[in-house]
Structure formats: C-alpha cells, structure tokens
Design a protein around this motif. Structure first.
Motif, PDB file in Angstrom:
ATOM      1  N   ILE A  53       3.858   6.762   1.926  1.00 22.59           N
ATOM      2  CA  ILE A  53       4.382   5.678   1.101  1.00 22.59           C
ATOM      3  C   ILE A  53       4.112   5.867  -0.395  1.00 22.59           C
ATOM      4  O   ILE A  53       4.959   5.575  -1.217  1.00 22.59           O
ATOM      5  N   ARG A  54       2.900   6.331  -0.725  1.00 19.52           N
ATOM      6  CA  ARG A  54       2.567   6.638  -2.120  1.00 19.52           C
ATOM      7  C   ARG A  54       2.000   8.047  -2.173  1.00 19.52           C
ATOM      8  O   ARG A  54       1.520   8.565  -1.171  1.00 19.52           O
ATOM      9  N   CYS A 171      11.309   3.265  -2.220  1.00 18.44           N
ATOM     10  CA  CYS A 171      10.644   3.351  -0.913  1.00 18.44           C
ATOM     11  C   CYS A 171      11.124   4.491  -0.029  1.00 18.44           C
ATOM     12  O   CYS A 171      12.322   4.750   0.099  1.00 18.44           O
ATOM     13  N   HIS A 247      11.027  -9.283   5.358  1.00 16.99           N
ATOM     14  CA  HIS A 247      11.778  -9.190   4.111  1.00 16.99           C
ATOM     15  C   HIS A 247      12.323 -10.583   3.782  1.00 16.99           C
ATOM     16  O   HIS A 247      12.858 -11.253   4.664  1.00 16.99           O
ATOM     17  N   ILE A 313       2.975  -6.339  -3.965  1.00 13.00           N
ATOM     18  CA  ILE A 313       3.482  -6.317  -5.337  1.00 13.00           C
ATOM     19  C   ILE A 313       3.346  -4.894  -5.895  1.00 13.00           C
ATOM     20  O   ILE A 313       2.338  -4.230  -5.670  1.00 13.00           O
ATOM     21  N   PHE A 343       0.014  -2.533  -5.875  1.00 14.07           N
ATOM     22  CA  PHE A 343       0.027  -1.080  -6.049  1.00 14.07           C
ATOM     23  C   PHE A 343       0.625  -0.695  -7.391  1.00 14.07           C
ATOM     24  O   PHE A 343       1.533  -1.360  -7.883  1.00 14.07           O
ATOM     25  N   LYS A 344       0.156   0.430  -7.912  1.00 12.83           N
ATOM     26  CA  LYS A 344       0.854   1.059  -9.038  1.00 12.83           C
ATOM     27  C   LYS A 344       2.072   1.751  -8.463  1.00 12.83           C
ATOM     28  O   LYS A 344       1.967   2.419  -7.417  1.00 12.83           O
ATOM     29  N   TYR A 345       3.202   1.630  -9.131  1.00 10.49           N
ATOM     30  CA  TYR A 345       4.398   2.338  -8.680  1.00 10.49           C
ATOM     31  C   TYR A 345       4.096   3.836  -8.596  1.00 10.49           C
ATOM     32  O   TYR A 345       3.496   4.415  -9.497  1.00 10.49           O
ATOM     33  N   SER A 346       4.525   4.447  -7.505  1.00 13.39           N
ATOM     34  CA  SER A 346       4.326   5.879  -7.298  1.00 13.39           C
ATOM     35  C   SER A 346       5.689   6.508  -7.020  1.00 13.39           C
ATOM     36  O   SER A 346       6.392   6.086  -6.096  1.00 13.39           O
ATOM     37  N   ARG A 348       8.400   8.668  -5.554  1.00 10.82           N
ATOM     38  CA  ARG A 348       8.461   9.377  -4.279  1.00 10.82           C
ATOM     39  C   ARG A 348       9.669  10.290  -4.211  1.00 10.82           C
ATOM     40  O   ARG A 348      10.777   9.880  -4.573  1.00 10.82           O
TER      41      ARG A 348
HETATM   42  N1  SAH Z   1       8.764  -3.160   4.812  1.00 10.50           N
HETATM   43  C1  SAH Z   1       7.846  -3.753   3.968  1.00 10.50           C
HETATM   44  C2  SAH Z   1       6.799  -2.859   3.357  1.00 10.50           C
HETATM   45  C3  SAH Z   1       6.856  -1.398   3.449  1.00 10.50           C
HETATM   46  S1  SAH Z   1       5.730  -0.425   2.557  1.00 10.50           S
HETATM   47  C4  SAH Z   1       8.603  -4.521   2.897  1.00 10.50           C
HETATM   48  O1  SAH Z   1       9.777  -4.402   2.743  1.00 10.50           O
HETATM   49  O2  SAH Z   1       7.995  -5.246   2.175  1.00 10.50           O
HETATM   50  C5  SAH Z   1       4.409  -1.453   2.085  1.00 10.50           C
HETATM   51  C6  SAH Z   1       4.340  -1.701   0.627  1.00 10.50           C
HETATM   52  O3  SAH Z   1       4.072  -0.529  -0.097  1.00 10.50           O
HETATM   53  C7  SAH Z   1       5.610  -2.233   0.014  1.00 10.50           C
HETATM   54  O4  SAH Z   1       5.777  -3.585   0.233  1.00 10.50           O
HETATM   55  C8  SAH Z   1       5.409  -1.905  -1.441  1.00 10.50           C
HETATM   56  O5  SAH Z   1       4.744  -2.941  -2.113  1.00 10.50           O
HETATM   57  C9  SAH Z   1       4.518  -0.684  -1.400  1.00 10.50           C
HETATM   58  N2  SAH Z   1       5.276   0.506  -1.813  1.00 10.50           N
HETATM   59  C10 SAH Z   1       6.319   1.065  -1.169  1.00 10.50           C
HETATM   60  N3  SAH Z   1       6.776   2.130  -1.858  1.00 10.50           N
HETATM   61  C11 SAH Z   1       5.985   2.250  -2.962  1.00 10.50           C
HETATM   62  C12 SAH Z   1       5.954   3.144  -4.060  1.00 10.50           C
HETATM   63  N4  SAH Z   1       6.846   4.121  -4.192  1.00 10.50           N
HETATM   64  N5  SAH Z   1       4.995   2.962  -5.015  1.00 10.50           N
HETATM   65  C13 SAH Z   1       4.111   1.959  -4.898  1.00 10.50           C
HETATM   66  N6  SAH Z   1       4.096   1.082  -3.888  1.00 10.50           N
HETATM   67  C14 SAH Z   1       5.021   1.217  -2.912  1.00 10.50           C
END
Ligand code: SAH
Ligand code: SF4
Ligand code: F3S
Length: 459
Positions: A53-54, A171, A247, A313, A343-346, A348
């Motif tokens: 995920i990150r 995501c 969601h 968030i 979380f800090k945006y990562s 992907r």
């Molecule tokens: N299906 C869920 C969550 C999936 S992942 C939803 O839709 O909410 C869990 C959490 O990881 C997400 O809600 C998001 O806040 C975080 N996340 C996902 N991708 C991310 C990214 N690229 N960088 C940082 N946080 C991320």
C-alpha cells in the motif's frame, strides 16, 4: 494427510484481509501436513504475506528477506532445506521482479492463488523460482479447505468481498486485488456457522470495499451488506458483528438503518474520507465531496446516536496546498473521531497520482502529519476519557501482559485491560471503566446476568 514432519511459519503484513488470508493459508498448509512453527529458525517453509500500500510497507519485505536469507543459509549448513514464499500484494504487484531482486525466494504467489499453494510448493521444490500471480476465473474460496474447528478464538475475521473498482488515484489495491468480487451468501453463512460452532462470538466482515457487497443469495437476488448483516445476526451464538472497510459512496440507506436497528451490530464504524478539500478529493477520484461525507455522518449519527467513528486520512497528496490541508484539519474538528489512521502520501508505481505534478516535499508532508496526528490523538484521548465511569459489555479475548490480566474490547473497539480469571476468555462480561490511556482502557469486572458463575470464577 498429516505427518510429513514439516513446519511452516507465516509472517503477516498489511490489512486485516491479509490476516484472514494467512489464517486460511495456515489451514491449507496444515491439511498438507505442515505443523505451525513458533519461529522462522525452525520452519521448513516461511511465507511472507505482504502489503504494497505504501513504499515503506513494500520495502519491509526486502529487509525481512535479508534476514531469512541468513536463516536459510544457517539451516542449509545443518543439512536442512528452507523454502521461502512471498505471498500477498507485493507478490501480485512485483511478480518476477521479486525473484530477480531476492534470489532467496522460491515461490511468489498472488492473493488469488492460495488454494494452489500445496501444488506450487511441490513444484518449487524441484524448479527454481516458481510464480503464480493469475487472477483465476474460479474463486479461491471454493477451493480452500473448510475452516477448521481447531480454531478457538472468540473473535474472527470473515472475508465477504475482495478487490476494488473505485480506482482512487493514489491506491494500488485495484491492481493487487483485482476487480470487486462478492462471495455468495450461502458460502458466507456456512463459514459463519462453522466459526460460531468453533467458539467465535464476534465476526468482523472484511472487504477492501465491504459495503459494496452484493453477493448472490439462494433466492437468486443480490444481497446487500445490510441484508447479510441482518441474516448473520440470526445466528444465536454470534453476539457481535462489525464490518470494515467502507467507502462513503456505498453507505446505502439500508445499511445506515441496520445501525439503528440491529443490536448485534456494534456502534463503531470505520469510514475513510482521505482529505477535507473538494479539489483534492476530486484529484483523488474519491467520488464524494466533503459535504456528502459530513451529511452521511449526520445521517449515521441520527440512526445510531452513540456511534463512534474511525477514518483514514492522507496528507500531502500531489498539489495539496496549506489551505487545502487546513480543510482536512477542519473536517476532523467538525466530525470528531474516536480513532483514526493517517498517512503521508506515498507515490505508488503504476497509479495515476504517481506521475502528477506538484508532488509535495517530504518535510511538508511530515509537518502536516505531525499536526494532524496531534489533533487525532487528542480526540482519541478525549473519547477514551469520556468512557471512564461508564459500563460496557467487554468480550475478553486473551491474556494481558501482566499475570492475572485479560484483554478484551468494548463495543467501540477500544482495548480494555482488567484483572480477571482465565475462565472469562471468550465471554462477554459487563465491566465498569476505571481508567483511560491514549490507546486503551482499564476496567473492573461487574457481576453479569450472562455469567451466573462469575462469583465462583472470581474465587
Ligand atoms: N479500501 C479502503 C482502504 C484501503 S487502503 C478505503 O477505500 O478506504 C487503507 C488506507 O491506506 C487508505 O484508506 C488510505 O488512507 C491509505 N493509502 C492508500 N494508498 C496510499 C498511498 N499511496 N499513500 C498513502 N496512504 C495510502
Ligand atoms: Fe483503494 Fe480507493 Fe479502492 Fe479504497 S476505495 S481500496 S482507497 S481504490
Ligand atoms: Fe496492503 Fe494489500 Fe491490504 S496492499 S492494505 S495487504 S489489500
């Protein structure tokens, strides 16, 4: 078949769906003759069930593989073979790259192929670097062994939905878990009955997008999550139901209504909103606005006034300005959360946001996260403190760190520590909250109508 003398060790990263999958894999391996090992040093097979995920989560896998390489070599000196498998979302996302980067790996297996684990392992014992990251038409759930009665935990996860069609631009889940799929109702009911029979009294229904559930019922209709919850609540020994992750777009009227009507559905909801600015929500492709989110929260609270909310968030999504981040802070202040993940945006690989302009510098993200987490921690602490003196039913799950102490959960999912005899594990007991910390509560056991033998159990 048992008695091969082999042992397995599974290490799980990431979300609850991986926890569930690891449990199913362990059961499949046990059917194939592997016993569970307490540590990787004594395991003939080590499975890493990974998360993509990150960036940090994905990188953890490689440091873990470095450690496993040493174990593998040490065991080889003693004439022992160690098979190493990478499963989960990194396996799905990186596939063959893993074999190139970490030759210690014998097998790469994606989340939709766990029912083939035994065959794949057999192949991997003679071939170098076996890989299976197919998304089969056939679903794995049908082919995994029936969940065993060997399981004795009072709480259980039950995956009802997998995959995601939402494609939020940050995501990886739609790529690692594939398209949205709902398990048929009958399959879920059978699994729930078996779990209940084995002693589970709390079920948490899982899905990457669990409230998009639309599995087929025996009546030929597509059942909503609301209908499924009402049906599961009819199982007498199931005392508590939860579901995650939802969601906002799929929070239908019927699901909101169940929160007001079904006593077994716990008054706690994890409802991610990700960002407080409509411009950022649009760029994230979240398919909801800030007002739609707050309106949803208002309606949920109207249906179930004591509900506690949790959320996810992200700070520092590409292009997020200070003013837009301030809207995230405002939204948190406006809603008020009992708990949250931030979380800090990562960036992907392969996601649309990865290549967006205006990536936010790391230090700005770090500052924003610090500010946000201070607010969220204060809200959580205030919520916990507000529970002191209140009485709750707590489901005790396991021993605490101190001897004589048990740990359980309130309806709001807070961890509760209490001095209590072992006999109360797996029981729902009324307690009075006597203290609150930032992440957990302390409680005193009260006599409970449900447990007439409590006085005896207490000695
Ligand atoms: N299906 C869920 C969550 C999936 S992942 C939803 O839709 O909410 C869990 C959490 O990881 C997400 O809600 C998001 O806040 C975080 N996340 C996902 N991708 C991310 C990214 N690229 N960088 C940082 N946080 C991320
Ligand atoms: Fe990822 Fe969005 Fe799907 Fe959640 S809804 S799993 S954040 S794409
Ligand atoms: Fe991680 Fe895959 Fe879950 S990426 S959060 S383990 S669905």
């Amino acid at each position: 078949m048992t008695g091969t003398g082999k042992r397995h060790f599974i290490k799980t990263f990431g979300c609850q769906m991986n926890v569930y999958d690891s449990e199913r894999m362990a059961e499949a391996l046990e059917m194939a003759g592997y016993a569970a090992a307490d540590s990787p040093d004594v395991a003939d097979l080590v499975v890493l069930n990974t998360c993509h995920i990150r960036e940090k989560a994905a990188e953890k896998v490689y440091s873990e593989l470095g450690r496993l390489n040493q174990i593998k070599q040490a065991r080889a000196k003693g004439g022992l073979r160690t098979m190493i498998a990478v499963a989960g979302c990194v396996a799905q996302a990186e596939g063959r790259e893993i074999l190139a980067r970490a030759p210690v790996v014998d097998l790469v297996v994606g989340p939709q192929s766990y029912h083939r684990l035994d065959d794949l392992l057999r192949r991997a014992s003679t071939e170098r670097g076996v890989i299976d990251v197919d998304f089969p038409e056939d679903d794995k759930f049908k082919h995994l062994p029936v969940r065993g009665a060997a399981r004795r935990a009072p709480t259980a996860f039950l995956t009802v939905q997998e995959g995601c069609d939402k494609f939020c631009t940050f995501c990886v889940v739609p790529y690692t878990r594939g398209v949205e799929y709902s398990r048929p109702v009958r399959e879920i009911l059978e699994e729930a009955e078996r779990l209940a029979h084995a002693g589970a009294c709390e079920l948490t229904l899982l899905g990457q997008n669990v409230n998009a559930y639309h599995g087929q019922g025996d009546d030929g209709e597509a059942w909503s999550l609301a209908r499924l919850l009402r049906r599961l609540a009819e199982i007498p020994t199931i005392r508590r139901l939860r579901y995650t992750t939802s969601h906002p777009r799929d929070m239908g009227d019927d699901l909101i209504a169940v929160h007001g009507e079904e006593e077994k559905l716990m008054p706690y909801l994890h409802l991610p909103f990700q960002a407080g600015s409509d411009r950022i929500l649009g760029a994230m492709n979240r398919k909801h606005t800030r007002n739609e989110y707050t309106e949803l929260v208002r309606r949920i609270r109207e249906a179930r006034p004591d509900i506690a909310l949790s959320t996810d968030i992200i700070v520092g999504f590409p292009g997020e300005t200070d003013a837009e981040f301030a809207q995230t802070i405002e939204l948190v202040e406006e809603v008020g959360f009992a708990q949250a993940y931030s979380f800090k945006y990562s960036a992907r690989p392969g996601t649309p946001a990865e290549t967006m302009d205006d990536q936010v510098p790391e230090d700005v993200k770090a500052d924003r996260l610090r500010e946000l987490q201070a607010l969220l921690s204060a809200q959580q602490a205030a919520f916990n403190t507000s529970c002191v003196g209140r009485r709750f039913d707590v489901l005790f799950e396991r021993h605490g760190r101190r001897p004589g102490q048990l740990v359980g959960r309130t309806p709001y999912l807070q961890a509760v520590h209490a001095d209590a005899p072992d006999a109360l594990i797996g029981r729902m007991i009324e307690v009075e909250i006597s203290g609150a910390g930032p992440n957990s509560l302390e409680a005193d056991i009260l006599r409970s109508a449900e447990s007439p033998d409590l006085a005896r159990a207490n000695g």
